[in-house]
Write an enzyme that holds these catalytic residues in place. Structure first.
Site, short mmCIF file in Angstrom:
data_model
loop_
_atom_site.label_atom_id
_atom_site.label_comp_id
_atom_site.label_asym_id
_atom_site.label_seq_id
_atom_site.Cartn_x
_atom_site.Cartn_y
_atom_site.Cartn_z
N THR A 54 71.34 -15.16 -36.18
CA THR A 54 70.09 -15.04 -37.07
C THR A 54 69.05 -14.21 -36.19
O THR A 54 68.84 -14.25 -35.17
CB THR A 54 69.36 -16.43 -37.28
OG1 THR A 54 70.20 -17.17 -37.91
CG2 THR A 54 68.03 -16.26 -38.08
N LYS A 100 72.44 -12.43 -39.87
CA LYS A 100 71.84 -12.89 -40.93
C LYS A 100 70.31 -12.57 -40.71
O LYS A 100 69.58 -12.76 -39.61
CB LYS A 100 71.88 -14.39 -40.94
CG LYS A 100 70.92 -15.24 -41.86
CD LYS A 100 71.31 -16.66 -41.81
CE LYS A 100 70.37 -17.40 -42.67
NZ LYS A 100 68.96 -17.81 -41.88
N HIS A 145 64.92 -15.44 -44.90
CA HIS A 145 64.74 -16.59 -44.34
C HIS A 145 64.28 -17.55 -45.21
O HIS A 145 63.36 -18.42 -45.05
CB HIS A 145 64.09 -16.74 -42.93
CG HIS A 145 64.42 -17.82 -41.84
ND1 HIS A 145 65.22 -17.43 -40.93
CD2 HIS A 145 64.17 -19.18 -41.72
CE1 HIS A 145 65.42 -18.32 -39.94
NE2 HIS A 145 65.03 -19.24 -40.44
N SER A 164 73.52 -25.25 -38.06
CA SER A 164 72.18 -24.32 -37.23
C SER A 164 72.53 -24.94 -35.86
O SER A 164 72.98 -26.00 -35.57
CB SER A 164 70.87 -25.21 -38.11
OG SER A 164 70.07 -24.60 -37.04
N TYR A 211 70.85 -19.27 -32.57
CA TYR A 211 69.63 -18.89 -32.08
C TYR A 211 69.96 -18.53 -30.69
O TYR A 211 70.12 -19.35 -30.02
CB TYR A 211 68.57 -19.80 -32.33
CG TYR A 211 67.76 -19.75 -33.69
CD1 TYR A 211 67.42 -18.66 -34.43
CD2 TYR A 211 67.61 -21.07 -34.34
CE1 TYR A 211 67.18 -18.92 -35.58
CE2 TYR A 211 67.13 -21.29 -35.51
CZ TYR A 211 66.77 -20.10 -36.35
OH TYR A 211 66.30 -20.29 -37.48
C1 LIG Z 1 64.23 -26.37 -43.75
C2 LIG Z 1 64.97 -25.15 -43.51
C3 LIG Z 1 65.36 -24.92 -42.13
C4 LIG Z 1 66.07 -23.75 -41.89
N1 LIG Z 1 66.60 -23.33 -40.49
C5 LIG Z 1 67.36 -22.49 -40.21
C6 LIG Z 1 68.03 -22.52 -39.13
O1 LIG Z 1 68.11 -23.39 -38.31
N2 LIG Z 1 68.88 -21.19 -38.71
C7 LIG Z 1 68.79 -20.23 -39.78
O2 LIG Z 1 69.28 -19.23 -39.51
N3 LIG Z 1 67.84 -20.23 -40.89
C8 LIG Z 1 67.35 -21.39 -41.23
N4 LIG Z 1 66.81 -21.80 -42.15
C9 LIG Z 1 67.09 -20.43 -43.34
C10 LIG Z 1 68.25 -20.51 -44.28
O3 LIG Z 1 69.38 -20.40 -43.49
C11 LIG Z 1 68.09 -19.71 -45.47
O4 LIG Z 1 68.05 -18.31 -45.09
C12 LIG Z 1 67.06 -20.11 -46.41
O5 LIG Z 1 66.84 -21.31 -46.58
C13 LIG Z 1 67.52 -19.53 -47.86
O6 LIG Z 1 66.47 -19.72 -48.84
P1 LIG Z 1 66.54 -20.74 -50.01
O7 LIG Z 1 65.71 -21.94 -49.11
O8 LIG Z 1 65.57 -20.26 -50.91
O9 LIG Z 1 67.98 -20.89 -50.45
C14 LIG Z 1 66.06 -22.67 -42.55
C15 LIG Z 1 65.63 -22.86 -43.99
C16 LIG Z 1 65.12 -24.28 -44.48
C17 LIG Z 1 64.55 -24.42 -45.79
#
Ligand SMILES: Cc1cc2nc3c(=O)[nH]c(=O)nc-3n(C[C@H](O)[C@H](O)[C@H](O)COP(=O)(O)O)c2cc1C
Length: 374
Positions: free
Chosen positions: A169, A238, A262, A116, A143
């Site tokens: 994203t 994404k 997300h 990330s 981002y």
């Molecule tokens: C704690 C956390 C932080 C996240 N931070 C980001 C991020 O910094 N950038 C991003 O594109 N997605 C972020 N996401 C989304 C994840 O990349 C992903 O789309 C999502 O967690 C998928 O769903 P799942 O948790 O059910 O597997 C984050 C998700 C979580 C749970």
């Protein structure tokens, strides 16, 4: 049947969902809720899993499955599993080594790791740790900052450090409404891995709002050309949830699309990603690789997504919890369990290579609109 008792240590973890309770025992409520939570009423978060679990598989028998190989490639680079690690911010909430531990475990397992923008450790440090542990591709999630020069700098650094794709994203023009974080008053990090943040940028004090204060809400399709001009790296978008946007992305020359909501953390009441996947696969029509995330926790989830046309999937929360449960060892254990499930499930379904998975491996009742399982 009663629920199995929760595991008491890593060795007892048998499935990805076992890591949450192990991690919970080692972290505070605000940190746990930051990982576990979603937006508003968490309807989308629940739907992601429920919709995946409605699909049933249609096996072919008397196929020689003595040798099953789950390896494949993501954007032409070999990976041991058709499942990568989703980009997730602030992994120090789970473990002091944060992304160093996750990236090491991924590299050792040959699994793709996506870092990330909001990582707790610097992208160069993560790259070095991963390279020492093994060999697997790593992608950098972007981002876009309001001050574009900051993003330009990040992309150049990522390219120099050996990240092999930029994952843009696009579902974060503003922060989603994460009420658990608001209620818990989750403290924002004092330091970010990839850049300096001035106190003025984090006055709100709520994590999601911190990222929201960073991202550029003016970002639009024309900016894909800007991004392409910053490096030679392929671009993955994404957060696409419609055939129309998938078409736009392909016309702009992106190499990959992640069908993602997300994990239900941004707009609530978005559809489950597995329900949107066929529309995106149809629109893309082989012109880019299509991936899916949100709700994946079982080998059978992976097979369903592949049978519906995904090249691969990404796993989010279960990996974060595995990190919280046991650092690098926890993530390694989670990847071992997932890999074993995928291979076992492939054998039981009658396939020996992920490329063999097709729509005919899904058994389904017609839904009311004829589009999915009823
Ligand atoms: C704690 C956390 C932080 C996240 N931070 C980001 C991020 O910094 N950038 C991003 O594109 N997605 C972020 N996401 C989304 C994840 O990349 C992903 O789309 C999502 O967690 C998928 O769903 P799942 O948790 O059910 O597997 C984050 C998700 C979580 C749970």
């Amino acid at each position: 049947m009663s629920e199995p008792s929760p595991p008491s240590d890593l060795a007892q973890a048998r499935r990805l969902d076992d890591f949450e309770s192990l991690a919970r025992a080692r972290m505070g409520r605000p940190e746990h809720d930051y990982i576990a939570g979603g937006a508003d009423d968490e309807l989308t978060m629940a739907d992601n899993r429920a919709a995946l679990r409605r699909w049933r598989l249609r096996p072919r028998v008397l196929v020689d499955v003595k040798t099953v190989d789950a390896s494949t490639s993501f954007l032409g680079q070999p990976v041991s599993l058709p499942a990568g690690i989703a980009p997730m911010a602030f992994q120090h909430f789970a473990d002091a080594d944060a992304e160093l531990a996750t990236a090491r475990a991924a590299a050792a397992a040959g699994v793709l790791f996506c870092l990330s923008t909001m990582s707790s450790r610097a992208l160069e440090e993560v790259a070095e740790a991963a390279d020492e542990a093994g060999s697997a591709p790593r992608w950098f999630q972007l981002y876009v900052h309001r001050d574009r020069r900051r993003s330009e700098e990040l992309v150049r650094r990522a390219a120099a450090a050996g990240y092999s794709a930029i994952v843009l994203t696009v579902d974060f023009p503003v922060a989603g409404n994460r009420e658990r974080d608001l209620r818990n008053g989750l403290p924002y990090p004092q330091a970010f891995g990839n850049f300096e943040v001035s106190p003025a940028e984090v006055t709100d004090g709520v994590l999601a709002a911190v990222i929201g204060g960073f991202t550029d809400a003016t970002l639009s399709w024309d900016d894909i050309d800007w991004l392409r001009g910053l490096s030679d790296l392929p671009i993955v978008i994404k957060g696409i949830l419609s055939g129309e946007d998938a078409e736009q992305a392909v016309e702009r020359g992106v190499a990959g699309i992640v069908v993602s909501n997300h994990g239900g953390r941004q707009l609530d009441r978005l559809p489950a990603t597995i329900d949107v996947l066929p529309e995106v696969v149809q629109a893309v029509d082989g012109r880019a690789e299509v991936y899916l995330d949100s709700g994946i926790s079982r080998g059978t989830d992976v097979l369903v997504a592949l049978a519906l046309g995904a090249r691969g999937v990404f796993v989010g929360r279960p990996i974060f919890f595995a990190l919280g449960a046991g650092g690098e060892q926890g993530v390694s254990r989670a990847l071992d369990l997932l890999g074993a499930e995928v291979r076992r499930d492939m054998a039981l379904l009658g396939v020996t290579d992920p490329a063999q998975l097709v729509r005919e491996h899904l058994w389904r009742r017609q839904g009311p609109d004829g589009s999915g399982p009823g």
